[in-house]
Enzyme design. Structure first.
Site, PDB file in Angstrom:
ATOM      1  N   SER A  14       0.827  -1.218   0.000  1.00  0.00           N
ATOM      2  CA  SER A  14       0.000   0.000   0.000  1.00  0.00           C
ATOM      3  C   SER A  14       0.859   1.264   0.000  1.00  0.00           C
ATOM      4  O   SER A  14       1.809   1.386   0.784  1.00  0.00           O
ATOM      5  CB  SER A  14      -0.911   0.009   1.225  1.00  0.00           C
ATOM      6  OG  SER A  14      -1.578   1.255   1.301  1.00  0.00           O
ATOM      7  N   LYS A  63     -13.682  -4.437   2.217  1.00  0.00           N
ATOM      8  CA  LYS A  63     -14.575  -3.279   2.044  1.00  0.00           C
ATOM      9  C   LYS A  63     -16.043  -3.622   2.324  1.00  0.00           C
ATOM     10  O   LYS A  63     -16.782  -2.791   2.832  1.00  0.00           O
ATOM     11  CB  LYS A  63     -14.427  -2.697   0.634  1.00  0.00           C
ATOM     12  CG  LYS A  63     -13.052  -2.065   0.399  1.00  0.00           C
ATOM     13  CD  LYS A  63     -12.965  -1.424  -0.968  1.00  0.00           C
ATOM     14  CE  LYS A  63     -11.543  -0.958  -1.241  1.00  0.00           C
ATOM     15  NZ  LYS A  63     -11.436  -0.211  -2.501  1.00  0.00           N
ATOM     16  N   ASP A  99     -13.835   5.921  -3.589  1.00  0.00           N
ATOM     17  CA  ASP A  99     -13.167   5.357  -4.772  1.00  0.00           C
ATOM     18  C   ASP A  99     -13.688   5.966  -6.071  1.00  0.00           C
ATOM     19  O   ASP A  99     -12.911   6.324  -6.959  1.00  0.00           O
ATOM     20  CB  ASP A  99     -13.373   3.829  -4.828  1.00  0.00           C
ATOM     21  CG  ASP A  99     -12.568   3.106  -3.764  1.00  0.00           C
ATOM     22  OD1 ASP A  99     -11.509   3.608  -3.364  1.00  0.00           O
ATOM     23  OD2 ASP A  99     -13.017   2.024  -3.330  1.00  0.00           O
TER      24      ASP A  99
END
Ligand code: ATR
Length: 264
Positions: A14, A63, A99
Site C-alpha cells: 500500500s 470493504k 473510490d
C-alpha cells in the site's frame, strides 16, 4: 498524535501511508498513518479504535465487511455496498466510499478528460467496478457499458444502476472514448479478451497500477492505438485526498503527488 491506518490483506504494497504523509506535510498537520495486516476485519477494527485510532482506510478484501460494521454510511458507500473510509466520532463509526469520486476527479481534473456526452466502456463487474459506477453514471456520459467475462455479473449490476448497459467481453463492439479496466486480470499478467477496436483512439485507464511502468492493459491498449493511457495511481491519490478531507477538514493539494510517488 492522531492515529490513522489502512487495513487489508495483503497490505504491504500500500502506498497510502506515503500519500497521507505528503498530504499531512502540505497541510502542516501531524498525524500517524500505519498499515495493518489483518486476518479478519472486525477484530482488527475493534482493536485499532479501542487503542485510540481516529480513522481507517479499508482495502481488499474487507470493504464489504466494513460496510456491514459501521453505524452509518454515505450515499456512495450505500450504492457500492462497500466502505473504504471509516471515521470515528462522538456518534460512533461513519463509513464512506471515496473510490468513485477519486476516479472521476483523476479523469477530469488531472487527465483533463471531458466525460459529458462520451461513450464509456468499463471492463469487469466485481467489487472494484461496483465501487465506481455511481459517480461514473453521473458524469453525463452518453453511454456507460459494463462488460464482463461472466456476463450475468454485469447484468446483476443493472439492478443497482439501471442506466448502464451490460455485455460479455466477447460482445464488445464498436468504438469508445474511454475504456476503464476494472478487472483483476492484470494481477495474473493478463488482459481482458476484448476486440482491440474498442481501445483504438480511446483513452484507456487501468484502475490498478504498476509503479513506474505500464500495466498489462495499458501496454496492450497502447499497442492497439489508444489515444492515451493511465494507470490508477492518480485515482488512489484523489481518493486519499477525499479521505483526508473527511478526516481532517481540509482537502490537500494533489498536483505533483503522482509524479512524486512514481519517482519512488
Ligand atoms: P474485485 O473486488 O477486485 O473487483 P472480484 O470481485 O473478484 O474482485 O472481480 C474480479 C473481476 O475481474 C471480475 O469481473 C472478473 O471476471 P469474472 O466475473 O468473469 O470472474 C474479472 N477477471 C479476473 N480475471 C480476468 C481475466 N483473466 N480476464 C477477464 N476478466 C477477468
Amino acid at each position: 498524535m492522531d492515529r490513522y491506518a489502512v487495513v487489508g490483506n495483503p497490505v504491504a504494497h500500500s502506498v497510502s501511508p506515503r500519500i497521507h504523509a505528503i498530504f499531512a506535510a502540505a497541510a502542516g498537520q501531524e498525524l500517524r498513518y500505519e498499515k495493518i495486516l489483518a486476518e479478519e476485519f472486525v477484530s482488527a477494527a475493534d482493536a485499532f479504535f479501542e487503542h485510540g485510532g481516529r480513522g481507517l482506510n479499508v482495502t481488499l478484501p474487507f470493504k464489504q465487511d466494513a460496510f456491514g460494521w459501521v453505524d452509518r454510511v454515505d450515499d456512495a458507500a450505500r450504492e457500492a455496498e462497500a466502505v473504504n473510509v471509516v471515521a470515528h466520532d462522538d456518534d460512533g463509526y461513519s463509513g464512506y466510499n471515496t473510490d468513485g469520486i477519486g476516479l472521476v476527479r483523476d479523469l477530469r481534473d488531472n487527465l483533463g478528460l471531458s466525460l459529458n456526452g462520451r461513450r464509456i466502456l468499463v471492463l469487469g463487474a466485481g467489487g472494484a467496478v461496483r465501487g465506481v459506477l455511481g459517480p461514473l453514471s453521473r458524469t453525463g456520459a452518453d453511454e456507460l457499458v459494463v462488460a464482463n467475462r461472466t456476463e450475468s455479473r454485469a447484468r446483476v449490476l443493472r439492478q443497482v444502476f439501471p442506466n448502464i448497459g451490460a455485455a460479455s467481453l466477447a460482445d464488445v463492439r464498436g468504438a469508445y472514448d474511454l475504456v476503464i479496466n476494472g478487472t483483476s486480470a492484470g494481477f495474473a499478467g493478463e488482459v481482458p479478451d476484448i476486440d482491440p477496436q474498442a481501445v483504438r483512439n480511446a483513452f484507456c485507464y487501468d484502475m490498478s497500477y504498476a509503479p513506474g511502468s505500464d500495466t498489462p492493459f495499458c501496454a496492450w491498449s497502447r499497442a492497439h492505438g489508444a489515444a492515451g493511457v493511465s494507470g490508477g495511481l492518480g485515482m488512489l491519490v484523489e481518493q486519499a485526498a477525499e479521505t483526508f478531507l473527511l478526516w481532517r477538514g481540509v482537502r490537500p493539494p494533489t498536483a505533483g503527488v503522482v509524479a512524486a510517488l512514481d519517482r519512488g
